[in-house]
Scaffold this active site. Structure first.
Site, PDB file in Angstrom:
ATOM      1  CB  SER A 131      23.138  40.339  43.851  1.00 17.35           C
ATOM      2  OG  SER A 131      22.038  39.623  43.384  1.00 17.35           O
ATOM      3  CE1 TYR A 145      25.637  32.700  40.265  1.00 15.04           C
ATOM      4  CE2 TYR A 145      24.032  33.543  38.701  1.00 15.04           C
ATOM      5  CZ  TYR A 145      25.175  33.721  39.461  1.00 15.04           C
ATOM      6  OH  TYR A 145      25.849  34.924  39.422  1.00 15.04           O
ATOM      7  CE  LYS A 149      25.669  35.484  42.706  1.00 13.42           C
ATOM      8  NZ  LYS A 149      26.743  36.085  43.501  1.00 13.42           N
TER       9      LYS A 149
HETATM   10  N1  LIG Z   1      30.477  36.942  35.065  1.00 13.58           N
HETATM   11  C1  LIG Z   1      29.192  37.186  35.102  1.00 13.58           C
HETATM   12  O1  LIG Z   1      28.488  37.156  34.074  1.00 13.58           O
HETATM   13  C2  LIG Z   1      28.530  37.531  36.417  1.00 13.58           C
HETATM   14  C3  LIG Z   1      27.292  38.191  36.373  1.00 13.58           C
HETATM   15  C4  LIG Z   1      26.660  38.514  37.559  1.00 13.58           C
HETATM   16  C5  LIG Z   1      27.259  38.204  38.774  1.00 13.58           C
HETATM   17  N2  LIG Z   1      28.462  37.570  38.793  1.00 13.58           N
HETATM   18  C6  LIG Z   1      29.051  37.261  40.102  1.00 13.58           C
HETATM   19  O2  LIG Z   1      30.317  37.859  40.199  1.00 13.58           O
HETATM   20  C7  LIG Z   1      31.108  37.160  41.157  1.00 13.58           C
HETATM   21  C8  LIG Z   1      32.496  36.936  40.595  1.00 13.58           C
HETATM   22  O3  LIG Z   1      32.428  36.129  39.434  1.00 13.58           O
HETATM   23  P1  LIG Z   1      33.283  36.417  38.130  1.00 13.58           P
HETATM   24  O4  LIG Z   1      32.353  36.676  37.021  1.00 13.58           O
HETATM   25  O5  LIG Z   1      34.342  37.409  38.415  1.00 13.58           O
HETATM   26  O6  LIG Z   1      33.902  34.957  37.845  1.00 13.58           O
HETATM   27  P2  LIG Z   1      35.382  34.399  38.054  1.00 13.58           P
HETATM   28  O7  LIG Z   1      36.340  35.206  37.275  1.00 13.58           O
HETATM   29  O8  LIG Z   1      35.297  32.953  37.757  1.00 13.58           O
HETATM   30  O9  LIG Z   1      35.662  34.634  39.598  1.00 13.58           O
HETATM   31  C9  LIG Z   1      35.064  33.881  40.612  1.00 13.58           C
HETATM   32  C10 LIG Z   1      35.907  34.051  41.843  1.00 13.58           C
HETATM   33  O10 LIG Z   1      35.264  33.422  42.955  1.00 13.58           O
HETATM   34  C11 LIG Z   1      36.254  32.671  43.617  1.00 13.58           C
HETATM   35  N3  LIG Z   1      35.713  31.576  44.408  1.00 13.58           N
HETATM   36  C12 LIG Z   1      34.944  30.542  44.025  1.00 13.58           C
HETATM   37  N4  LIG Z   1      34.691  29.754  45.078  1.00 13.58           N
HETATM   38  C13 LIG Z   1      35.310  30.296  46.141  1.00 13.58           C
HETATM   39  C14 LIG Z   1      35.445  29.958  47.509  1.00 13.58           C
HETATM   40  N5  LIG Z   1      34.896  28.857  48.028  1.00 13.58           N
HETATM   41  N6  LIG Z   1      36.146  30.794  48.329  1.00 13.58           N
HETATM   42  C15 LIG Z   1      36.745  31.887  47.841  1.00 13.58           C
HETATM   43  N7  LIG Z   1      36.684  32.247  46.558  1.00 13.58           N
HETATM   44  C16 LIG Z   1      35.978  31.454  45.724  1.00 13.58           C
HETATM   45  C17 LIG Z   1      37.174  32.153  42.523  1.00 13.58           C
HETATM   46  O11 LIG Z   1      38.393  31.768  43.095  1.00 13.58           O
HETATM   47  P3  LIG Z   1      39.370  30.636  42.510  1.00 13.58           P
HETATM   48  O12 LIG Z   1      40.311  31.358  41.606  1.00 13.58           O
HETATM   49  O13 LIG Z   1      40.036  30.080  43.707  1.00 13.58           O
HETATM   50  O14 LIG Z   1      38.503  29.632  41.787  1.00 13.58           O
HETATM   51  C18 LIG Z   1      37.289  33.414  41.676  1.00 13.58           C
HETATM   52  O15 LIG Z   1      38.230  34.304  42.197  1.00 13.58           O
HETATM   53  C19 LIG Z   1      30.335  35.884  41.498  1.00 13.58           C
HETATM   54  O16 LIG Z   1      29.683  36.052  42.736  1.00 13.58           O
HETATM   55  C20 LIG Z   1      29.317  35.787  40.370  1.00 13.58           C
HETATM   56  O17 LIG Z   1      28.159  35.115  40.774  1.00 13.58           O
HETATM   57  C21 LIG Z   1      29.125  37.232  37.640  1.00 13.58           C
END
Ligand SMILES: NC(=O)c1ccc[n+]([C@@H]2O[C@H](COP(=O)([O-])OP(=O)(O)OC[C@H]3O[C@@H](n4cnc5c(N)ncnc54)[C@H](OP(=O)(O)O)[C@@H]3O)[C@@H](O)[C@H]2O)c1
Length: 272
Positions: A131, A145, A149
């Site tokens: 989340s 967004y 979530k």
């Molecule tokens: N970074 C933050 O501040 C933060 C905070 C709280 C929660 N989150 C959550 O953490 C999770 C991961 O994000 P992250 O921060 O690690 O960002 P990230 O490095 O941009 O990673 C996002 C990942 O999701 C994949 N993705 C997007 N659309 C997809 C789809 N249709 N099918 C399969 N994979 C898909 C992307 O794949 P591609 O390489 O193919 O694009 C990438 O591997 C997300 O759910 C995000 O909401 C992030």
């Protein structure tokens, strides 16, 4: 030897989690949309790289079948794939609105549904959903967004009751700001300068956001989320929520312990 199946493993939190579990002797199914671009994980014996796009049901089914064929049993599903949107709701197209939910909510639900028969036949399993602090608190211009979530939070809580009857645990990870590609390639923006009425609001908001992002303590490394996911998978407790990062802990605490109107006014003032 246990096995974890991860969506969105190409970068950020997903990528750090592949490394964290693989280094601790787990089998890891690292799924991603473009596996042909992966060069590192394909060299690790206990990591299986597979194509999976959570928007494409056929890729979910194929990846799952291949993972079970290779490792026999999957113990943990990590629903991590997701992206963000930021902008004015008046400007968002119907396609942008729907896609935010297709990936962050329906993709997660479809992935979960596909995995459940396997968990049930094993008479055990664990579902860990990523989340966000954004599933508990909100910031301006991220209505899509946040609502995606909040949906993940409600889905995870409610489904945990029926899955407990099948010896399947559900856990939720709520990271604060994490230093990944999320704010870059995983963030879709829709602002429109033509909507003059919003200009003072968006200028002030984007200015404050820019200031916040410059602070060195703004974001935590993805490895601390990976470590928390590992803890959730292995601590043997029935703890449901894991909040990661001081920002997330502080904001969630503030929301839960402050009068609601006062809290919302504080956030509005912070960004104006
Ligand atoms: N970074 C933050 O501040 C933060 C905070 C709280 C929660 N989150 C959550 O953490 C999770 C991961 O994000 P992250 O921060 O690690 O960002 P990230 O490095 O941009 O990673 C996002 C990942 O999701 C994949 N993705 C997007 N659309 C997809 C789809 N249709 N099918 C399969 N994979 C898909 C992307 O794949 P591609 O390489 O193919 O694009 C990438 O591997 C997300 O759910 C995000 O909401 C992030």
């Amino acid at each position: 030897m246990k096995t974890i199946f991860i969506t969105g493993a190409s970068s950020g939190i997903g990528r750090a989690t592949v490394n964290h579990f693989a280094e601790r002797g787990w089998n890891v199914v690292a799924t991603m949309r473009s596996p042909e671009q992966e060069t590192e994980f394909i060299t690790i014996d206990n990591v299986l790289v597979l194509r999976l796009d959570v928007e494409k049901e056929d890729t979910i089914q194929t990846a799952l079948a291949e993972a079970i064929q290779r490792f026999g049993k999957i113990d943990v599903l990590l629903n991590n794939a997701g992206y963000g949107t930021m902008g004015l709701i008046e400007v968002a197209t119907d396609e942008q609105i729907r896609r935010q939910f297709e990936v962050n909510v329906f993709g997660l639900i479809h992935m979960t549904k596909a995995m459940l028969p396997h968990f049930r036949s094993n008479q055990e399993g664990m579902l860990i959903n990523i989340s966000s602090m954004g599933g508990k608190v909100t910031f301006p211009t991220m209505s899509l967004y946040h609502s995606s979530k909040f949906a993940v939070e409600g889905f995870s809580e409610s489904v945990s009751y029926e899955l407990a009857s099948q010896n399947i645990k559900v856990k939720l990870i709520e990271p604060g700001a994490i230093n990944t590609d999320f704010g870059g390639r995983s963030m879709e923006f829709f602002f429109n300068d033509a909507l003059e009425d919003y200009k003072p609001f968006t200028t002030a908001f984007l200015g404050k956001l820019g200031e916040m992002e410059k602070q060195p303590s703004y974001a935590s490394p993805p490895e601390i989320v990976a470590e928390t996911i590992y803890q959730a998978a292995t601590d043997g407790t029935s703890q449901f929520r894991y909040v990661v990062g001081e920002d997330a802990k502080m904001l969630i605490h503030m929301k839960e312990n402050t009068n609601e109107e006062e809290y919302l006014t504080n956030i509005a003032q912070h960004f104006s």
